[in-house]
Motif scaffolding. Structure first.
Motif, short mmCIF file in Angstrom:
data_model
loop_
_atom_site.label_atom_id
_atom_site.label_comp_id
_atom_site.label_asym_id
_atom_site.label_seq_id
_atom_site.Cartn_x
_atom_site.Cartn_y
_atom_site.Cartn_z
N ILE A 9 0.84 -1.19 0.00
CA ILE A 9 0.00 0.00 0.00
C ILE A 9 0.88 1.25 0.00
O ILE A 9 1.76 1.40 0.85
N GLY A 10 0.64 2.14 -0.96
CA GLY A 10 1.35 3.40 -1.03
C GLY A 10 2.80 3.26 -1.43
O GLY A 10 3.27 2.17 -1.81
N GLY A 11 3.54 4.36 -1.32
CA GLY A 11 4.94 4.38 -1.74
C GLY A 11 5.82 3.45 -0.94
O GLY A 11 6.70 2.77 -1.49
N THR A 12 5.63 3.39 0.38
CA THR A 12 6.43 2.49 1.21
C THR A 12 6.19 1.04 0.83
O THR A 12 7.14 0.25 0.74
N GLY A 13 4.94 0.67 0.60
CA GLY A 13 4.64 -0.69 0.18
C GLY A 13 5.35 -1.05 -1.11
O GLY A 13 5.91 -2.14 -1.27
N ALA A 14 5.35 -0.12 -2.07
CA ALA A 14 6.01 -0.36 -3.35
C ALA A 14 7.51 -0.53 -3.17
O ALA A 14 8.14 -1.40 -3.80
N ARG A 15 8.13 0.29 -2.32
CA ARG A 15 9.58 0.23 -2.16
C ARG A 15 10.01 -1.04 -1.42
O ARG A 15 11.07 -1.61 -1.71
N VAL A 16 9.22 -1.51 -0.47
CA VAL A 16 9.53 -2.77 0.21
C VAL A 16 9.45 -3.93 -0.78
O VAL A 16 10.31 -4.83 -0.79
N ILE A 17 8.43 -3.92 -1.63
CA ILE A 17 8.31 -4.98 -2.64
C ILE A 17 9.47 -4.93 -3.62
O ILE A 17 9.96 -5.96 -4.09
N LYS A 18 9.96 -3.73 -3.93
CA LYS A 18 11.14 -3.62 -4.80
C LYS A 18 12.34 -4.32 -4.16
O LYS A 18 13.05 -5.06 -4.83
N SER A 19 12.55 -4.10 -2.87
CA SER A 19 13.66 -4.76 -2.19
C SER A 19 13.47 -6.27 -2.17
O SER A 19 14.44 -7.04 -2.32
N LEU A 20 12.23 -6.72 -2.00
CA LEU A 20 11.97 -8.16 -2.03
C LEU A 20 12.32 -8.73 -3.40
O LEU A 20 12.90 -9.83 -3.50
#
Length: 481
Positions: A9-20
């Motif tokens: 959810i939101g920008g933080t959610g997107a960036r965590v998924i990028k790291s994953l």
């Protein structure tokens, strides 16, 4: 293994998924047959969300080019809802996001404010000021979870949400990533959880979802924003919003099997952009650790998480690093280092060899056998791999390297022998008795080629790169600093 539906959810959610995605590209084990990322952000042009969607599409293409394997780079399958559910009506978007808002729609239009009764208008005017009511939702909720909690109710009526319910099968799991100090994440997380756990829901799959294992990552403040008269977002309110949201979560958040908390005391200030293409925050170590929480969640057996209580988690570095601005391998716990140290190092060696040397290695037998001279610049698979390294992996590492707090596991420039940041030069090889360099690595690949290469496919190439970099690590790099 079952599927994991991963809601960012939101920008933080997107960036965590990028790291994953970076960890999975490195071959870090993930205990799921498929990861189904679902990005939820009303700001469809959010720079962080767009970058993550582009990365996921690229990862998906590379994985498809080499197929399912038990180990190796890009081994874990990433799927869209279209992949896991037969969309007979053609209503689903082909990407990884939930589109659910019309462009340039204002909050007033969304709630049909002007057609409400006078009493209802008066009540809404009391709750939401004129600026909030007339604010466009195109770039999200601008740090207003009270608006987000109303708007995000609409996403559960979308074709994507209904297809998610149809694709969900008993044994699948759900994980939700959100920040707690903004608007989209703070409002979207409890709303989704309530919908998932509701015993009154009638959408397809509601029963299986209500009884499923659900985990979540809640990210507390870990960055700040520059003051700006042109933005409605004020990072000085992040702590106040966090306290208010935590109080709400304490009394109203029900039905989680596992909850992970993360934060950081060092808050680098980013450019204050309300959203859109300009919102591209630097990758941060908190987001990488957030990705580890997903992997940890999947490693728990169902019996360990289904005991009628929530299991709470925090993360701590090996040493007290509150005043340490640069994190290296030595600051990570043994568990974390064992999980990501070798995979990330192998991917880094592969990246350097691929981008800096491979085109000049045409005289080596493995290069000739794979016919790489005519493939590297022509076949889509190798073009995608080049794009992954140059446009995603290297920029991600550099953003981590330059942030506060910085994560500096590798020397991003320099010789292969000085790859490990803070470590001694990689020792001389056992076979060639020369310093570790690209020629040494070419020798490893050449020696392995007859046992690996079968049909000169991208699968053969990736297996050779994985086993070769693994051999280099085992013989010349261990132990990490």
């Amino acid at each position: 293994m079952s599927k994991l539906f991963l809601f960012g959810i939101g920008g933080t959610g997107a960036r965590v998924i990028k790291s994953l995605a970076m960890l999975m590209a490195a071959g870090v084990p993930v205990n799921a047959s498929r990861i189904v990322p679902i990005l939820i952000d009303p700001d469809a042009r959010n720079g962080d969300t767009v970058r993550t969607m582009n990365l996921l599409k690229l990862y998906k293409n590379i994985h498809a080019g080499i197929g399912k394997r038990e180990h190796g780079f890009f081994k874990t399958d990433i799927a869209t809802l279209q992949d896991v559910w037969n969309d007979k009506d053609g209503k689903l978007s082909s990407g990884f996001n939930f589109p659910f808002l019309a462009n340039n729609e204002t909050f007033e239009n969304f709630i049909d404010y002007h057609n409400l009764s006078n009493r209802s208008q008066d009540l809404l005017s009391l709750l939401f000021g004129k600026q909030s009511r007339e604010s466009t939702l195109e770039v999200g909720f601008k740090g207003n979870p009270n608006i987000g909690s109303i708007v995000l109710n609409k996403l559960t009526d979308s074709p994507e949400f209904n297809s998610f319910g149809k694709a969900f099968t008993p044994g699948d799991r759900i994980f939700i990533i959100s920040s707690i100090f903004g608007g989209t994440g703070a409002s979207g997380f409890p709303l989704l959880l309530k919908k998932f756990r509701s015993t009154e829901s009638t959408y397809a799959g509601a029963g299986a979802i209500a009884n499923s294992i659900i985990g979540a990552l809640t990210v507390k403040p870990y960055f700040g924003l520059h003051d700006s008269d042109n933005s409605a977002i004020d990072s000085n309110t992040f702590i106040t919003k966090t306290k208010a949201a935590l109080s709400y979560y304490l009394h109203n958040l029900k039905g989680l099997n596992a909850l992970y908390y993360l934060a950081d005391t060092m808050h680098k200030s980013y450019q204050n952009s309300e959203g859109g293409e300009e919102q591209k925050n630097q990758a941060h170590i908190v987001e990488l650790i957030g990705a580890l929480s997903i992997i940890d969640f999947l490693d728990y057996r169902e019996s360990e998480l289904n005991e009628g209580r929530t299991v709470y988690h925090e993360y701590g570095l090996k040493s007290d690093a509150r005043e340490v601005s640069q994190i290296g391998f030595g600051h990570l716990s043994a568990e974390t280092k064992n999980l990501i140290g070798q995979p990330l190092t192998q991917l880094m060696v592969f990246a350097k060899h691929y981008t800096e040397h491979l085109r000049n290695a045409s005289r080596h037998p493995y290069h000739e056998t794979l016919e790489l001279s005519k493939k590297l610049d022509t076949e889509p698979f190798y073009k995608d791999l080049t794009t992954f390294f140059q446009n995603h992996f290297y920029p991600w590492l550099k953003e981590l390297h330059d942030n506060d707090r910085a994560l500096r596991l590798f020397n991003l420039n320099g010789d292969l022998s000085l790859l490990i940041n803070g470590g001694k030069p990689i020792k001389e090889g056992k076979v060639f008795k020369t310093a570790v360099d690209f020629t040494y690595l070419d020798g490893i690949f050449t020696n392995l080629r007859t046992s690996i290469i079968r049909d000169k496919s991208p699968r053969d190439f990736m297996e050779l790169m994985y086993q070769g970099t693994g051999k280099l690590f085992e013989e010349n790099i261990k132990p990490l600093p």
